[in-house]
Motif scaffolding. Structure first.
Motif, PDB file in Angstrom:
ATOM      1  N   GLU A  10      45.433  46.848  58.364  1.00  0.00           N
ATOM      2  CA  GLU A  10      44.290  45.959  58.572  1.00  0.00           C
ATOM      3  C   GLU A  10      42.965  46.698  58.389  1.00  0.00           C
ATOM      4  N   ASP A  11      42.949  47.989  58.728  1.00  0.00           N
ATOM      5  CA  ASP A  11      41.714  48.775  58.676  1.00  0.00           C
ATOM      6  C   ASP A  11      41.255  49.044  57.245  1.00  0.00           C
ATOM      7  N   ILE A  12      42.200  49.054  56.307  1.00  0.00           N
ATOM      8  CA  ILE A  12      41.865  49.410  54.920  1.00  0.00           C
ATOM      9  C   ILE A  12      42.067  48.223  53.981  1.00  0.00           C
ATOM     10  N   ASP A  13      42.160  47.037  54.574  1.00  0.00           N
ATOM     11  CA  ASP A  13      42.296  45.800  53.786  1.00  0.00           C
ATOM     12  C   ASP A  13      43.436  45.919  52.771  1.00  0.00           C
ATOM     13  N   LEU A  14      44.591  46.340  53.251  1.00  0.00           N
ATOM     14  CA  LEU A  14      45.774  46.470  52.406  1.00  0.00           C
ATOM     15  C   LEU A  14      46.379  45.082  52.223  1.00  0.00           C
ATOM     16  N   ARG A  15      46.190  44.533  51.029  1.00  0.00           N
ATOM     17  CA  ARG A  15      46.536  43.138  50.764  1.00  0.00           C
ATOM     18  C   ARG A  15      47.901  42.996  50.094  1.00  0.00           C
ATOM     19  N   VAL A  16      48.628  41.937  50.513  1.00  0.00           N
ATOM     20  CA  VAL A  16      49.948  41.660  49.961  1.00  0.00           C
ATOM     21  C   VAL A  16      50.072  40.170  49.661  1.00  0.00           C
ATOM     22  N   SER A  17      51.097  39.820  48.893  1.00  0.00           N
ATOM     23  CA  SER A  17      51.403  38.410  48.648  1.00  0.00           C
ATOM     24  C   SER A  17      51.998  37.796  49.916  1.00  0.00           C
ATOM     25  N   SER A  18      52.144  36.479  49.898  1.00  0.00           N
ATOM     26  CA  SER A  18      52.640  35.764  51.082  1.00  0.00           C
ATOM     27  C   SER A  18      54.151  35.582  51.081  1.00  0.00           C
ATOM     28  N   ASP A  19      54.863  36.449  50.369  1.00  0.00           N
ATOM     29  CA  ASP A  19      56.327  36.397  50.357  1.00  0.00           C
ATOM     30  C   ASP A  19      56.852  37.147  51.580  1.00  0.00           C
ATOM     31  N   PHE A  20      56.840  36.481  52.716  1.00  0.00           N
ATOM     32  CA  PHE A  20      57.177  37.138  53.980  1.00  0.00           C
ATOM     33  C   PHE A  20      58.575  37.751  53.922  1.00  0.00           C
ATOM     34  N   GLY A  21      58.647  38.998  54.344  1.00  0.00           N
ATOM     35  CA  GLY A  21      59.907  39.723  54.296  1.00  0.00           C
ATOM     36  C   GLY A  21      60.137  40.476  53.007  1.00  0.00           C
ATOM     37  N   ASN A  22      59.444  40.070  51.950  1.00  0.00           N
ATOM     38  CA  ASN A  22      59.591  40.733  50.651  1.00  0.00           C
ATOM     39  C   ASN A  22      58.275  40.663  49.884  1.00  0.00           C
ATOM     40  N   ALA A  23      57.181  40.931  50.566  1.00  0.00           N
ATOM     41  CA  ALA A  23      55.853  40.804  49.971  1.00  0.00           C
ATOM     42  C   ALA A  23      55.590  41.904  48.945  1.00  0.00           C
ATOM     43  N   THR A  24      54.620  41.642  48.075  1.00  0.00           N
ATOM     44  CA  THR A  24      54.219  42.590  47.029  1.00  0.00           C
ATOM     45  C   THR A  24      52.808  43.079  47.314  1.00  0.00           C
ATOM     46  N   PHE A  25      52.579  44.368  47.195  1.00  0.00           N
ATOM     47  CA  PHE A  25      51.243  44.904  47.404  1.00  0.00           C
ATOM     48  C   PHE A  25      50.324  44.496  46.259  1.00  0.00           C
ATOM     49  N   LEU A  26      49.103  44.106  46.616  1.00  0.00           N
ATOM     50  CA  LEU A  26      48.145  43.618  45.626  1.00  0.00           C
ATOM     51  C   LEU A  26      46.909  44.506  45.499  1.00  0.00           C
ATOM     52  N   SER A  27      46.342  44.923  46.622  1.00  0.00           N
ATOM     53  CA  SER A  27      45.107  45.713  46.565  1.00  0.00           C
ATOM     54  C   SER A  27      44.883  46.441  47.883  1.00  0.00           C
ATOM     55  N   VAL A  28      43.955  47.403  47.852  1.00  0.00           N
ATOM     56  CA  VAL A  28      43.567  48.147  49.042  1.00  0.00           C
ATOM     57  C   VAL A  28      42.121  48.573  48.867  1.00  0.00           C
ATOM     58  N   ASP A  29      41.398  48.706  49.958  1.00  0.00           N
ATOM     59  CA  ASP A  29      39.994  49.128  49.894  1.00  0.00           C
ATOM     60  C   ASP A  29      39.940  50.648  49.730  1.00  0.00           C
ATOM     61  N   THR A  30      39.975  51.094  48.493  1.00  0.00           N
ATOM     62  CA  THR A  30      39.961  52.537  48.229  1.00  0.00           C
ATOM     63  C   THR A  30      38.627  53.173  48.623  1.00  0.00           C
ATOM     64  N   ASP A  31      37.558  52.385  48.611  1.00  0.00           N
ATOM     65  CA  ASP A  31      36.254  52.938  49.012  1.00  0.00           C
ATOM     66  C   ASP A  31      36.303  53.424  50.456  1.00  0.00           C
ATOM     67  N   LYS A  32      36.939  52.641  51.321  1.00  0.00           N
ATOM     68  CA  LYS A  32      37.062  53.049  52.724  1.00  0.00           C
ATOM     69  C   LYS A  32      37.867  54.335  52.838  1.00  0.00           C
ATOM     70  N   LEU A  33      38.934  54.405  52.084  1.00  0.00           N
ATOM     71  CA  LEU A  33      39.788  55.595  52.141  1.00  0.00           C
ATOM     72  C   LEU A  33      39.059  56.823  51.597  1.00  0.00           C
ATOM     73  N   ASN A  34      38.326  56.635  50.518  1.00  0.00           N
ATOM     74  CA  ASN A  34      37.642  57.767  49.890  1.00  0.00           C
ATOM     75  C   ASN A  34      36.444  58.271  50.695  1.00  0.00           C
ATOM     76  N   LYS A  35      35.998  57.478  51.650  1.00  0.00           N
ATOM     77  CA  LYS A  35      34.882  57.909  52.494  1.00  0.00           C
ATOM     78  C   LYS A  35      35.351  58.698  53.722  1.00  0.00           C
ATOM     79  N   LEU A  36      36.649  58.725  53.940  1.00  0.00           N
ATOM     80  CA  LEU A  36      37.173  59.457  55.088  1.00  0.00           C
ATOM     81  C   LEU A  36      37.021  60.959  54.878  1.00  0.00           C
ATOM     82  N   GLU A  37      36.886  61.688  55.983  1.00  0.00           N
ATOM     83  CA  GLU A  37      36.815  63.145  55.906  1.00  0.00           C
ATOM     84  C   GLU A  37      38.209  63.719  55.708  1.00  0.00           C
ATOM     85  N   GLU A  38      38.280  64.982  55.345  1.00  0.00           N
ATOM     86  CA  GLU A  38      39.580  65.623  55.194  1.00  0.00           C
ATOM     87  C   GLU A  38      40.305  65.619  56.533  1.00  0.00           C
TER      88      GLU A  38
END
Length: 437
Positions: A137-165
């Protein structure tokens, strides 16, 4: 700064050697290290069991809470943290509500099962003080609505890339759909989650920190000390993943294949990050062609027989659509002009039979399910180009008086299937293994 994405299996949580080796391997790393975590297997089993039992008996909230707390105490040797306790109470509250309603949707089931990963990550965090937790939820990791067998669609890479080491723990196997509902991508799909993040972040290699069951030439319970397979293609790894003695999610390769991003299985037994198996696009054909003899008896055979099966259009499509709508997975299909055979999991055989009977095919004279069977998979690229591979397989079983109920060979350069009596499973594996190794 070069990021790392590492999948850490839930079975390693509490394993001091595996965890200390991973910490040592990452020590001094000047990068962001995303450790995607699967559920502790026994904790996932506990959640699943109580979800099934909630309709059969009154929920004993205190007993379940004590069982959940027991995982934390057993792994950390301390009383549960405030966050862990809160999650445990939320889970029990959901189970109680489902018991009162008397039913649950696929979405609600996914929400309940996701607690196994959330609780497992909290345990790992207590053992790894330097690490921080990031939820999907923190990185907006988005999936399809196929519950139990969903497919990954996107993620907020900007949030991840702003994190410190540093080290960031991510509970695997779920994301958020378009309606902000939680949807899981599979039962133990942390591999798939890690693969998607690897591709989206532009990381050059996905690393799996040990496997519960290594990629070996055969099941160790049948063949003593089988060799670890050093090189696999994406297709070979995915094929083997459908057999229960390989702990690898079949969809792991999906995000990586077109980007040619390799997967490395690293040994959790040393701090050197020793590579045991490399999975990539390079087709490496071994001298004996076959790389592994896999097996499972978690199958049932749904058979549709009739002289008009090969002439009547649409039978296969109607059955697959019916089973798909019911959420029943088809492992494989083997056909002839007079028979269509669907290989399903054992628990889905009876369900599928009822559904297919409702379709009322005039060209089908007999529909039945066969349960006491096992599937043998002989896996390795090059089968169509090499003379005698199929002959060697069938000679191995025929010479040892093993009856083959059904076979599928030649449709793929990658795998040949044998369906045999369940009682012949181990014998079949041993004889085919001896023929090639």
């Amino acid at each position: 700064m070069s990021d790392n994405v590492i999948r850490f299996g839930g079975s390693h949580i509490g394993n001091q050697i595996a965890l200390q080796n991973l910490k040592a391997w990452l020590a001094g790393s000047k990068s962001r290290n995303y450790v995607v975590v699967s559920a502790i297997p026994q904790l996932l089993d506990l959640v699943q069991f109580n979800l099934q039992q909630v309709f059969l008996q009154e929920l004993d909230e205190e007993e379940i809470l004590n069982e959940i707390y027991g995982f934390y105490i057993g792994k950390v040797d301390e009383q549960p943290s405030e966050v862990y306790s809160k999650l445990a109470k939320q889970l029990v509250g959901l189970l109680k509500g489902i018991g009162l309603i008397g039913d649950y949707s696929r979405a609600l089931k996914d929400q309940v099962l996701s607690f196994s990963e959330k609780l497992s990550v909290e345990i790992l965090s207590s053992l790894w003080n330097e690490a921080s937790i990031i939820h999907p939820e923190d990185i907006d990791l988005r999936v399809s609505s196929d519950f139990g067998n969903a497919t990954f669609l996107s993620v907020d890479t900007d949030k991840l890339n702003k994190l410190e080491e540093g080290v960031y723990l991510i509970p695997g196997t779920y994301g958020i759909d378009e309606n902000n509902k939680l949807a899981r991508t599979g039962k133990t799909a942390a591999d798939y989650t890690a693969a998607f993040l690897t591709k989206e972040l532009g990381v050059d290699t996905l690393k799996l920190w040990g496997l519960d069951n290594d990629f070996q030439r055969a099941k160790p319970a049948i063949i003593e000390n089988p060799e670890i397979i050093q090189r696999l293609t994406y297709s070979e790894a995915s094929e083997l993943a459908y057999f229960e003695h390989y702990s690898f999610h079949p969809r792991t390769v999906e995000p990586l294949e077109h980007a040619h991003i390799p997967i490395q299985v690293l040994s959790a037994e040393t701090a050197e990050g020793k590579v045991q198996t490399v999975i990539n696009t390079e087709t490496y054909i071994e001298e004996q062609i076959v790389k592994s003899v896999a097996c499972t008896d978690d199958i049932s055979l749904l058979k549709l027989d009739g002289p008009g099966v090969g002439l009547k259009p649409g039978i296969l499509a109607k059955v697959t659509n019916q089973l798909n709508d019911a959420g029943l997975n088809i492992k494989s299909v083997i056909t002839s002009q007079t028979s269509i055979n669907f290989i399903l999991s054992k628990e889905n055989g009876a369900k599928a039979l009822k559904l297919v009977h409702k379709l009322g095919f005039s060209a089908v004279t007999d529909i039945k399910v066969v349960n006491d069977v096992a599937l043998i998979g002989i896996v390795g690229h090059g089968m169509q180009q090499a003379y005698g591979v199929s002959a060697k397989i069938f000679a191995a079983v025929a010479n040892n008086k093993i009856n083959v109920i059904l076979s599928g060979s030649g449709a793929s350069d990658l795998v040949s299937y044998l369906v045999v009596q369940e009682s012949d499973k181990e014998k079949s594996v041993r004889e085919v293994y001896k023929a090639f190794f």
